[in-house]
Design a protein around this motif. Structure first.
Motif, PDB file in Angstrom:
ATOM      1  N   ALA A 149       6.827 -55.415 -63.244  1.00  0.00           N
ATOM      2  CA  ALA A 149       5.715 -56.056 -63.967  1.00  0.00           C
ATOM      3  C   ALA A 149       5.550 -55.420 -65.344  1.00  0.00           C
ATOM      4  CB  ALA A 149       4.428 -55.930 -63.162  1.00  0.00           C
ATOM      5  N   GLY A 150       5.731 -54.101 -65.410  1.00  0.00           N
ATOM      6  CA  GLY A 150       5.646 -53.407 -66.689  1.00  0.00           C
ATOM      7  C   GLY A 150       6.722 -53.857 -67.654  1.00  0.00           C
ATOM      8  N   LEU A 151       7.868 -54.266 -67.120  1.00  0.00           N
ATOM      9  CA  LEU A 151       8.963 -54.788 -67.945  1.00  0.00           C
ATOM     10  C   LEU A 151       8.819 -56.290 -68.198  1.00  0.00           C
ATOM     11  CD1 LEU A 151      11.933 -52.882 -66.263  1.00  0.00           C
ATOM     12  CD2 LEU A 151      11.019 -52.483 -68.558  1.00  0.00           C
ATOM     13  N   ARG A 152       7.736 -56.863 -67.706  1.00  0.00           N
ATOM     14  CA  ARG A 152       7.448 -58.299 -67.834  1.00  0.00           C
ATOM     15  C   ARG A 152       8.446 -59.158 -67.063  1.00  0.00           C
ATOM     16  NH1 ARG A 152       3.368 -58.917 -71.417  1.00  0.00           N
ATOM     17  NH2 ARG A 152       3.023 -57.229 -72.917  1.00  0.00           N
ATOM     18  N   ASP A 153       9.072 -58.565 -66.083  1.00  0.00           N
ATOM     19  CA  ASP A 153       9.912 -59.344 -65.163  1.00  0.00           C
ATOM     20  C   ASP A 153       9.003 -59.807 -64.027  1.00  0.00           C
ATOM     21  OD1 ASP A 153      11.721 -60.425 -63.404  1.00  0.00           O
ATOM     22  OD2 ASP A 153      12.936 -58.599 -63.173  1.00  0.00           O
ATOM     23  N   HIS A 154       8.224 -60.842 -64.299  1.00  0.00           N
ATOM     24  CA  HIS A 154       7.196 -61.263 -63.366  1.00  0.00           C
ATOM     25  C   HIS A 154       7.770 -61.782 -62.049  1.00  0.00           C
ATOM     26  CE1 HIS A 154       4.692 -61.856 -67.228  1.00  0.00           C
ATOM     27  NE2 HIS A 154       4.432 -60.683 -66.711  1.00  0.00           N
ATOM     28  N   GLU A 155       8.822 -62.541 -62.129  1.00  0.00           N
ATOM     29  CA  GLU A 155       9.424 -63.077 -60.905  1.00  0.00           C
ATOM     30  C   GLU A 155       9.973 -61.951 -60.025  1.00  0.00           C
ATOM     31  OE1 GLU A 155       9.121 -66.060 -59.918  1.00  0.00           O
ATOM     32  OE2 GLU A 155       8.325 -66.945 -61.762  1.00  0.00           O
ATOM     33  N   GLY A 156      10.618 -60.989 -60.681  1.00  0.00           N
ATOM     34  CA  GLY A 156      11.139 -59.842 -59.932  1.00  0.00           C
ATOM     35  C   GLY A 156      10.029 -59.036 -59.291  1.00  0.00           C
ATOM     36  N   ALA A 157       8.927 -58.892 -60.020  1.00  0.00           N
ATOM     37  CA  ALA A 157       7.785 -58.151 -59.487  1.00  0.00           C
ATOM     38  C   ALA A 157       7.206 -58.846 -58.257  1.00  0.00           C
ATOM     39  CB  ALA A 157       6.708 -58.014 -60.562  1.00  0.00           C
ATOM     40  N   ILE A 158       7.020 -60.161 -58.339  1.00  0.00           N
ATOM     41  CA  ILE A 158       6.481 -60.910 -57.204  1.00  0.00           C
ATOM     42  C   ILE A 158       7.392 -60.796 -55.995  1.00  0.00           C
ATOM     43  CG2 ILE A 158       6.000 -63.256 -56.382  1.00  0.00           C
ATOM     44  CD1 ILE A 158       4.976 -63.842 -59.253  1.00  0.00           C
ATOM     45  N   ALA A 159       8.701 -60.876 -56.224  1.00  0.00           N
ATOM     46  CA  ALA A 159       9.663 -60.745 -55.123  1.00  0.00           C
ATOM     47  C   ALA A 159       9.540 -59.378 -54.446  1.00  0.00           C
ATOM     48  CB  ALA A 159      11.081 -60.955 -55.641  1.00  0.00           C
ATOM     49  N   ALA A 160       9.361 -58.322 -55.256  1.00  0.00           N
ATOM     50  CA  ALA A 160       9.225 -56.970 -54.692  1.00  0.00           C
ATOM     51  C   ALA A 160       7.931 -56.845 -53.891  1.00  0.00           C
ATOM     52  CB  ALA A 160       9.255 -55.938 -55.820  1.00  0.00           C
ATOM     53  N   TYR A 161       6.834 -57.369 -54.431  1.00  0.00           N
ATOM     54  CA  TYR A 161       5.559 -57.303 -53.703  1.00  0.00           C
ATOM     55  C   TYR A 161       5.643 -58.046 -52.371  1.00  0.00           C
ATOM     56  CZ  TYR A 161       3.467 -55.695 -58.114  1.00  0.00           C
ATOM     57  OH  TYR A 161       3.147 -54.999 -59.252  1.00  0.00           O
ATOM     58  N   ARG A 162       6.332 -59.164 -52.361  1.00  0.00           N
ATOM     59  CA  ARG A 162       6.423 -59.942 -51.121  1.00  0.00           C
ATOM     60  C   ARG A 162       7.291 -59.252 -50.079  1.00  0.00           C
ATOM     61  NH1 ARG A 162       6.349 -66.295 -53.206  1.00  0.00           N
ATOM     62  NH2 ARG A 162       4.201 -66.174 -54.007  1.00  0.00           N
ATOM     63  N   LYS A 163       8.278 -58.512 -50.531  1.00  0.00           N
ATOM     64  CA  LYS A 163       9.074 -57.719 -49.586  1.00  0.00           C
ATOM     65  C   LYS A 163       8.204 -56.636 -48.955  1.00  0.00           C
ATOM     66  CE  LYS A 163      13.568 -58.508 -51.758  1.00  0.00           C
ATOM     67  NZ  LYS A 163      14.659 -57.922 -52.581  1.00  0.00           N
ATOM     68  N   ALA A 164       7.338 -56.035 -49.765  1.00  0.00           N
ATOM     69  CA  ALA A 164       6.411 -55.031 -49.227  1.00  0.00           C
ATOM     70  C   ALA A 164       5.484 -55.664 -48.192  1.00  0.00           C
ATOM     71  CB  ALA A 164       5.598 -54.414 -50.355  1.00  0.00           C
ATOM     72  N   GLN A 165       5.022 -56.890 -48.464  1.00  0.00           N
ATOM     73  CA  GLN A 165       4.133 -57.587 -47.540  1.00  0.00           C
ATOM     74  C   GLN A 165       4.834 -57.940 -46.237  1.00  0.00           C
ATOM     75  OE1 GLN A 165       2.250 -60.929 -49.639  1.00  0.00           O
ATOM     76  NE2 GLN A 165       2.197 -59.652 -51.484  1.00  0.00           N
ATOM     77  N   LEU A 166       6.122 -58.253 -46.300  1.00  0.00           N
ATOM     78  CA  LEU A 166       6.879 -58.549 -45.084  1.00  0.00           C
ATOM     79  C   LEU A 166       6.952 -57.333 -44.171  1.00  0.00           C
ATOM     80  CD1 LEU A 166       9.854 -60.698 -46.441  1.00  0.00           C
ATOM     81  CD2 LEU A 166       8.050 -61.462 -44.882  1.00  0.00           C
TER      82      LEU A 166
END
Length: 254
Positions: A149-166
């Motif tokens: 998210a800090g790098l403004r890679d928003h899609e990548g950030a969302i994908a990482a957060y969703r892996k954490a949620q899984l």
């Protein structure tokens, strides 16, 4: 029958070498045991919030057995608790030189995110996640999302957060972080839906309510804010949370 002199000398040298190796091994074992004892005392002090005592024991462990990644990690964490990120970074940089655990790389990655050094954070967090035995991968994925998210890679950030949620479906932090990213992507409606979903499951989640209030205020939905705050006050048993929500209600009337 007498043994030749050279054979007697060779046998004596071999026995002497074996004794020397045994002594060296015993000394090394003693060093590791002493360092381990002080490390354990330092970690115990950390858990109890006795930061000066933790420093005392961990520094002693490091002087007895230098180049131990776990000890250096603990010292770095202690400095971070003290609010000295410069010293913390210095010790993490030492720790990653000596075969660090995934936990150490994750801790370092978290610090780098706080310092705004996102590229290096992504590197360290991916190295942590490269070990499938690491039992706190949800933390590393969340930190990775923050770095992306800090790098403004928003899609990548969302994908990482969703892996954490899984990995940990009941943990709300990745959802909160995801909502922030959607706000940054100018998708406030999706962010609002995430905040409302969290509040349905956790009516006293103050962080989610604060995020939701900001969105509703931007939309001018004062009445909705009032309803959410009243619901929050009804459910919370925390006097500080209740006082915060009541103050927010007062602000609405001004």
């Amino acid at each position: 029958m007498k043994l030749p002199y050279f054979l007697i000398l060779f046998t004596a040298l071999v026995l002497s070498g074996c004794q020397s190796s045994a002594i060296q091994k015993q000394n090394q074992d003693d060093i590791i045991k002493r360092a381990s004892l002080h490390y354990s005392l330092g970690i115990d002090a950390l858990h109890k919030g006795f930061i000066p005592k933790a420093f005392e024991e961990l520094m002693l462990a490091n002087s007895i057995e230098p180049k131990n990644a776990a000890t250096l990690d603990a010292i770095a964490y202690s400095w971070r608790l003290r609010g000295n990120n410069k010293e913390s970074k210095k010790y993490y940089q030492q720790a990653i030189r000596y075969n660090p655990s995934p936990a150490t790389r994750n801790n370092y990655g978290s610090l780098l995110v706080e310092l705004g050094e996102y590229k290096e954070a992504v590197k360290q967090l991916n190295l942590a996640l490269g070990d499938p035995r690491y039992n706190k991968q949800e933390l590393a994925f969340t930190n990775l999302g923050d770095a992306l998210a800090g790098l403004r890679d928003h899609e990548g950030a969302i994908a990482a957060y969703r892996k954490a949620q899984l990995i940990t479906p009941r943990w709300t932090l990745p959802k909160l972080r995801e909502a922030v990213v959607y706000v940054a992507m100018n998708r406030p409606n999706y962010a609002q839906a995430l905040y409302e979903t969290i509040l349905r499951n956790e009516p006293t989640n103050q962080q989610a309510l604060q995020g939701l209030i900001t969105l509703l205020r931007d939309k001018g939905e004062t009445n909705s804010i009032k309803i959410h705050l009243q619901t929050f006050i009804k459910h919370t048993t925390n006097p500080l949370q209740k006082a915060w929500a009541e103050d927010e209600l007062v602000q609405l009337k001004r």
